[in-house]
Design an enzyme around this catalytic site. Structure first.
Site, PDB file in Angstrom:
ATOM      1  N   ASN A   9       0.859  -1.179   0.000  1.00 24.50           N
ATOM      2  CA  ASN A   9       0.000   0.000   0.000  1.00 24.50           C
ATOM      3  C   ASN A   9       0.897   1.231   0.000  1.00 24.50           C
ATOM      4  OD1 ASN A   9      -1.789   2.058   0.551  1.00 24.50           O
ATOM      5  ND2 ASN A   9      -2.308   1.354   2.623  1.00 24.50           N
ATOM      6  N   HIS A  95      -9.698   1.100   4.627  1.00 23.69           N
ATOM      7  CA  HIS A  95      -8.422   1.222   5.348  1.00 23.69           C
ATOM      8  C   HIS A  95      -8.642   2.125   6.579  1.00 23.69           C
ATOM      9  CE1 HIS A  95      -4.345   2.420   6.360  1.00 23.69           C
ATOM     10  NE2 HIS A  95      -3.955   1.316   5.748  1.00 23.69           N
ATOM     11  N   GLU A 167      -5.693  -5.268  10.230  1.00 20.23           N
ATOM     12  CA  GLU A 167      -4.658  -4.261  10.487  1.00 20.23           C
ATOM     13  C   GLU A 167      -4.953  -3.557  11.810  1.00 20.23           C
ATOM     14  OE1 GLU A 167      -2.569  -2.857   6.721  1.00 20.23           O
ATOM     15  OE2 GLU A 167      -4.450  -1.770   6.766  1.00 20.23           O
ATOM     16  N   GLY A 173       2.122   1.903  10.853  1.00 17.64           N
ATOM     17  CA  GLY A 173       3.071   3.020  10.781  1.00 17.64           C
ATOM     18  C   GLY A 173       3.772   3.326  12.096  1.00 17.64           C
ATOM     19  N   SER A 213       3.127  -2.500  10.245  1.00 15.49           N
ATOM     20  CA  SER A 213       4.583  -2.537  10.490  1.00 15.49           C
ATOM     21  C   SER A 213       5.247  -3.840  10.055  1.00 15.49           C
ATOM     22  CB  SER A 213       4.890  -2.245  11.968  1.00 15.49           C
ATOM     23  OG  SER A 213       4.472  -0.936  12.302  1.00 15.49           O
TER      24      SER A 213
HETATM   25  P1  PGA Z   1       2.656   0.058   7.656  1.00 22.76           P
HETATM   26  O1  PGA Z   1       1.207   0.308   6.996  1.00 22.76           O
HETATM   27  O2  PGA Z   1       3.200  -1.213   7.076  1.00 22.76           O
HETATM   28  O3  PGA Z   1       3.457   1.272   7.292  1.00 22.76           O
HETATM   29  O4  PGA Z   1       2.436  -0.068   9.141  1.00 22.76           O
HETATM   30  C1  PGA Z   1       0.319  -0.754   6.752  1.00 22.76           C
HETATM   31  C2  PGA Z   1      -0.973  -0.221   6.164  1.00 22.76           C
HETATM   32  O5  PGA Z   1      -1.420   0.862   6.557  1.00 22.76           O
HETATM   33  O6  PGA Z   1      -1.571  -0.870   5.285  1.00 22.76           O
END
Ligand code: PGA
Length: 255
Positions: A9, A95, A167, A173, A213
């Site tokens: 993504n 999302h 998620e 993030g 992450s």
């Molecule tokens: P990330 O994001 O891997 O940067 O934590 C995942 C996402 O939001 O799909």
């Protein structure tokens, strides 16, 4: 048997020339990948140019959002058919950043899922709890609400077209990744809920990806869990080598 799916993504990153360059690098980096399916979600503006680059590659393409109407006076929005015409075959729906910043509700997400299917797109529907909800013992309640309302009205015949991403909001993030055990528990719980909507057989065929992450150095144990069928990768999908290493980790998983 469900094949692993590793999805990237890109969020609101990548100017057109950067997207083209990353897609070219990915194409090379992922040559020789056979056991894992791969998928990327560039921003809308880069879909057409990335589609052209991927036309002779085994990497699937999707958009990060869609509107639930086919066309009309909805300034700034993009329909499923538009995504299709730009070369996408998948779309992210619900999302947590859409839920948090743009007012996507479960009911709207459900309309988007139906719109995606009508446009011939495969929706990847995102669900997940906040830290407060988890600490308050509400994990199951939140997942049940998001899964049953988000997927309402679907039939078992559509199961093969739909995928889900678990998620946890606290892991997106943040660099804090769910443990393989925490993720497996949530995925197993989700699969049980999917069985109520899509039937037991349908739920067995539905891929449930983990997101939050995921990096090259933590992917392998997550992907090895029985109900984790892949990963939705944010930050680490912006570097071809890192994304490639995550895909490679998936290639090594035997279930
Ligand atoms: P990330 O994001 O891997 O940067 O934590 C995942 C996402 O939001 O799909």
């Amino acid at each position: 048997m469900r094949r692993l799916l590793i999805a990237g993504n890109w969020k609101m990153h990548m100017l057109n020339h950067e997207a083209v360059s990353l897609a070219r690098q990915l194409k090379l980096r992922l040559l020789g990948v056979h056991r894992v399916d791969t998928l990327i979600f560039p921003p809308f503006t880069a879909l057409t140019s990335v589609a052209e680059i991927l036309s002779d590659a085994d990497i699937q393409l999707g958009a990060q959002n869609l509107h639930d109407q086919r066309s009309g006076a909805f300034t700034g929005e993009v329909s499923g058919e538009m995504v299709r015409s730009a070369g996408g075959t998948w779309v992210l729906v619900g999302h947590s950043e859409r839920r948090q910043f743009f007012g996507d509700t479960d009911a709207w997400i459900n309309r988007k899922v139906h719109a995606a299917l009508e446009a011939g797109l495969r929706p990847l529907v995102c669900v997940g709890e906040t830290l407060e909800e988890r600490r308050g013992g509400r994990l199951e309640e939140v997942l049940r609400r998001q899964a049953t309302l988000g997927l309402a009205g679907l039939t078992p015949a559509l199961a093969a077209e739909i995928s889900v991403a678990y998620e946890p909001v606290w892991a997106i993030g943040t660099g804090v990744v769910a443990t393989p055990e925490q993720a497996q528990e949530a995925h197993a719980c989700l699969r049980g809920m999917l069985a109520e909507v899509l039937g037991v057989d349908g739920a067995q065929h539905c891929a449930i990806l983990y997101g939050g992450s995921v990096k090259a150095d933590n992917a392998r144990p997550l992907l090895g869990m029985p109900d984790i069928d892949g990963a939705l990768v944010g930050g680490a999908s912006l570097k071809a080598d890192e994304f490639g290493a995550i895909v490679q980790a998936g290639e090594g998983v035997v279930k």
